[in-house]
Motif scaffolding. Structure first.
Motif, mmCIF file in Angstrom:
data_model
loop_
_atom_site.group_PDB
_atom_site.id
_atom_site.type_symbol
_atom_site.label_atom_id
_atom_site.label_comp_id
_atom_site.label_asym_id
_atom_site.label_seq_id
_atom_site.Cartn_x
_atom_site.Cartn_y
_atom_site.Cartn_z
ATOM 1 N N PHE A 1 0.851 -1.196 0.000
ATOM 2 C CA PHE A 1 0.000 0.000 0.000
ATOM 3 C C PHE A 1 0.889 1.250 0.000
ATOM 4 O O PHE A 1 0.828 2.076 0.907
ATOM 5 N N ASP A 2 1.652 1.378 -1.068
ATOM 6 C CA ASP A 2 2.748 2.361 -1.131
ATOM 7 C C ASP A 2 2.609 3.323 -2.317
ATOM 8 O O ASP A 2 3.467 3.313 -3.190
ATOM 9 N N PRO A 3 1.574 4.177 -2.336
ATOM 10 C CA PRO A 3 0.557 4.404 -1.310
ATOM 11 C C PRO A 3 -0.736 3.646 -1.626
ATOM 12 O O PRO A 3 -0.926 3.151 -2.742
ATOM 13 N N VAL A 4 -1.641 3.594 -0.647
ATOM 14 C CA VAL A 4 -2.979 3.054 -0.894
ATOM 15 C C VAL A 4 -3.683 3.964 -1.887
ATOM 16 O O VAL A 4 -3.581 5.186 -1.804
ATOM 17 N N HIS A 5 -4.371 3.379 -2.879
ATOM 18 C CA HIS A 5 -5.024 4.195 -3.907
ATOM 19 C C HIS A 5 -6.433 3.681 -4.173
ATOM 20 O O HIS A 5 -6.898 2.713 -3.538
ATOM 21 N N ASN A 6 -7.118 4.334 -5.107
ATOM 22 C CA ASN A 6 -8.520 4.012 -5.371
ATOM 23 C C ASN A 6 -8.702 2.576 -5.838
ATOM 24 O O ASN A 6 -9.730 1.948 -5.558
ATOM 25 N N LEU B 1 -6.473 6.703 7.101
ATOM 26 C CA LEU B 1 -7.201 7.813 6.486
ATOM 27 C C LEU B 1 -8.103 7.326 5.356
ATOM 28 O O LEU B 1 -9.229 7.806 5.185
ATOM 29 N N ALA B 2 -7.610 6.383 4.562
ATOM 30 C CA ALA B 2 -8.337 5.926 3.376
ATOM 31 C C ALA B 2 -9.638 5.227 3.736
ATOM 32 O O ALA B 2 -10.632 5.339 3.004
ATOM 33 N N ILE B 3 -9.667 4.494 4.859
ATOM 34 C CA ILE B 3 -10.856 3.702 5.186
ATOM 35 C C ILE B 3 -11.724 4.354 6.256
ATOM 36 O O ILE B 3 -12.749 3.787 6.629
ATOM 37 N N GLU B 4 -11.330 5.524 6.721
ATOM 38 C CA GLU B 4 -12.098 6.173 7.780
ATOM 39 C C GLU B 4 -13.562 6.347 7.366
ATOM 40 O O GLU B 4 -13.859 6.854 6.286
ATOM 41 N N GLY B 5 -14.457 5.884 8.212
ATOM 42 C CA GLY B 5 -15.887 6.011 7.951
ATOM 43 C C GLY B 5 -16.455 4.968 7.016
ATOM 44 O O GLY B 5 -17.653 5.004 6.710
ATOM 45 N N GLN B 6 -15.641 4.013 6.537
ATOM 46 C CA GLN B 6 -16.118 2.982 5.623
ATOM 47 C C GLN B 6 -16.381 1.695 6.401
ATOM 48 O O GLN B 6 -15.447 1.074 6.913
ATOM 49 N N ALA B 7 -17.639 1.308 6.460
ATOM 50 C CA ALA B 7 -18.010 0.103 7.200
ATOM 51 C C ALA B 7 -17.366 -1.129 6.581
ATOM 52 O O ALA B 7 -17.255 -1.254 5.363
ATOM 53 N N PRO C 1 -8.054 12.383 1.561
ATOM 54 C CA PRO C 1 -7.224 12.506 2.767
ATOM 55 C C PRO C 1 -5.813 11.940 2.581
ATOM 56 O O PRO C 1 -4.850 12.442 3.165
ATOM 57 N N VAL C 2 -5.683 10.884 1.763
ATOM 58 C CA VAL C 2 -4.367 10.298 1.500
ATOM 59 C C VAL C 2 -3.529 11.257 0.656
ATOM 60 O O VAL C 2 -2.330 11.463 0.919
ATOM 61 N N ALA C 3 -4.140 11.859 -0.362
ATOM 62 C CA ALA C 3 -3.413 12.821 -1.193
ATOM 63 C C ALA C 3 -2.916 13.994 -0.359
ATOM 64 O O ALA C 3 -1.772 14.458 -0.520
ATOM 65 N N LYS C 4 -3.761 14.475 0.535
ATOM 66 C CA LYS C 4 -3.356 15.586 1.400
ATOM 67 C C LYS C 4 -2.214 15.172 2.333
ATOM 68 O O LYS C 4 -1.297 15.956 2.599
ATOM 69 N N TYR C 5 -2.265 13.942 2.828
ATOM 70 C CA TYR C 5 -1.208 13.443 3.715
ATOM 71 C C TYR C 5 0.126 13.386 2.977
ATOM 72 O O TYR C 5 1.167 13.791 3.506
ATOM 73 N N ILE C 6 0.101 12.876 1.754
ATOM 74 C CA ILE C 6 1.331 12.784 0.963
ATOM 75 C C ILE C 6 1.932 14.165 0.741
ATOM 76 O O ILE C 6 3.143 14.377 0.912
ATOM 77 N N ALA C 7 1.088 15.133 0.368
ATOM 78 C CA ALA C 7 1.577 16.487 0.126
ATOM 79 C C ALA C 7 2.107 17.118 1.409
ATOM 80 O O ALA C 7 3.149 17.788 1.402
ATOM 81 N N ALA C 8 1.408 16.899 2.531
ATOM 82 C CA ALA C 8 1.808 17.512 3.792
ATOM 83 C C ALA C 8 3.139 16.965 4.305
ATOM 84 O O ALA C 8 3.911 17.691 4.941
ATOM 85 N N HIS C 9 3.417 15.685 4.009
ATOM 86 C CA HIS C 9 4.633 15.053 4.515
ATOM 87 C C HIS C 9 5.740 14.967 3.461
ATOM 88 O O HIS C 9 6.816 14.428 3.735
ATOM 89 N N GLY C 10 5.473 15.480 2.268
ATOM 90 C CA GLY C 10 6.501 15.472 1.228
ATOM 91 C C GLY C 10 6.923 14.083 0.799
ATOM 92 O O GLY C 10 8.092 13.847 0.474
ATOM 93 N N LEU C 11 5.978 13.134 0.777
ATOM 94 C CA LEU C 11 6.317 11.754 0.429
ATOM 95 C C LEU C 11 6.484 11.578 -1.073
ATOM 96 O O LEU C 11 5.891 12.304 -1.872
ATOM 97 N N TYR C 12 7.288 10.601 -1.459
ATOM 98 C CA TYR C 12 7.490 10.199 -2.854
ATOM 99 C C TYR C 12 8.035 11.341 -3.719
ATOM 100 O O TYR C 12 7.806 11.379 -4.926
ATOM 101 N N GLY C 13 8.764 12.269 -3.105
ATOM 102 C CA GLY C 13 9.337 13.369 -3.873
ATOM 103 C C GLY C 13 8.370 14.495 -4.125
ATOM 104 O O GLY C 13 8.667 15.386 -4.928
#
Length: 232
Positions: A11-16, A60-66, A204-216
């Motif tokens: 999951f590097d990263p988890v995606h749709n 973040l990706a599964i938050e709120g998903q039953a 939320p995952v996209a925002k996390y990646i941008a906020a932490h500067g992941l994957y360049g």
């Protein structure tokens, strides 16, 4: 009996695409799907993001998903040993917890099935758990399986999801779900190149990646604007 189902991967990263598979499995199997990030997969290069980042993105990706949950057992095991993360070790840990008669299933993509004969103790894996195989673009299950894999899985296929509840393991089920063309490798490349990428992941995952500067993302020179950000 209760069927316990686990979806492993870096999951590097988890995606749709990952989430589409998990939701399809949840509906087909009628059970909770536990997404289980790998710590140190022995069959591929080291992940681009650290384990805690990848687990946090899954949360973040599964938050709120039953019916979708995160299982950190492989990360916790890696914290106490330097050994590679093998699925057979995970299966034995699950058996120790839930017993030898509990139905357990692992969810994998068709591309992983094509390489299954190279996994550690593949015969024990097939006998000890059920395997739900999701089609992937370029690796449809209608394609010819490598002979070693075909010999391993021959006679194990079932068309009935309910059959997985009737035994501890030993069966394979084909999961039909909407195919997504994106892959984590392609997404990492797009991020590093400053190309458009956020639409391929949960917001939320996209925002996390941008906020932490992941994957360049911070060093690509591109300004990443996400839906809901100022100016968008």
């Amino acid at each position: 009996m209760l069927l316990r189902a686990f979806y492993g991967g870096t999951f590097d990263p988890v995606h749709n695409g990952h989430l589409a598979i998990a939701r399809a499995a949840r509906e087909a199997l009628g059970t909770t799907i536990w997404l289980m990030p790998a710590a140190d997969p022995p069959h591929r290069d080291a992940p681009g993001a650290g384990a805690e980042h990848r687990a946090a993105m899954l949360d973040l990706a599964i938050e709120g998903q039953a019916g979708l949950r995160v299982d950190r057992r492989e990360l916790e095991r890696a914290a106490t040993t330097d050994a590679p993360s093998y699925t057979i070790d995970t299966l034995r840990e699950l058996r120790a917890k839930h017993g030898e008669h509990a139905p357990i299933a692992f969810l994998i993509g068709a591309d992983s099935l094509h390489g299954f004969a190279t996994w550690k103790e593949p015969e024990a894996l097939l006998a000890g758990a059920h395997w739900v195989v999701a089609e992937r673009p370029g690796s449809a299950l209608d394609e010819h399986l490598p002979p070693p894999v075909a010999r391993l899985v021959g006679g194990r296929w079932t068309l009935n999801a309910a059959a997985l509840r009737e035994s501890p393991g030993g069966k394979l089920l084909r999961l039909r779900q909407p195919l997504h063309g994106e892959s984590a490798t392609q997404i990492r490349r797009r991020i590093a190149a400053g190309e458009t990428w956020h639409h391929l992941l949960p917001l939320p995952v996209a925002k996390y990646i941008a906020a932490h500067g992941l994957y360049g993302s911070a060093s690509s020179g591109a300004v990443v604007r996400l839906p809901g950000s100022p100016g968008v």
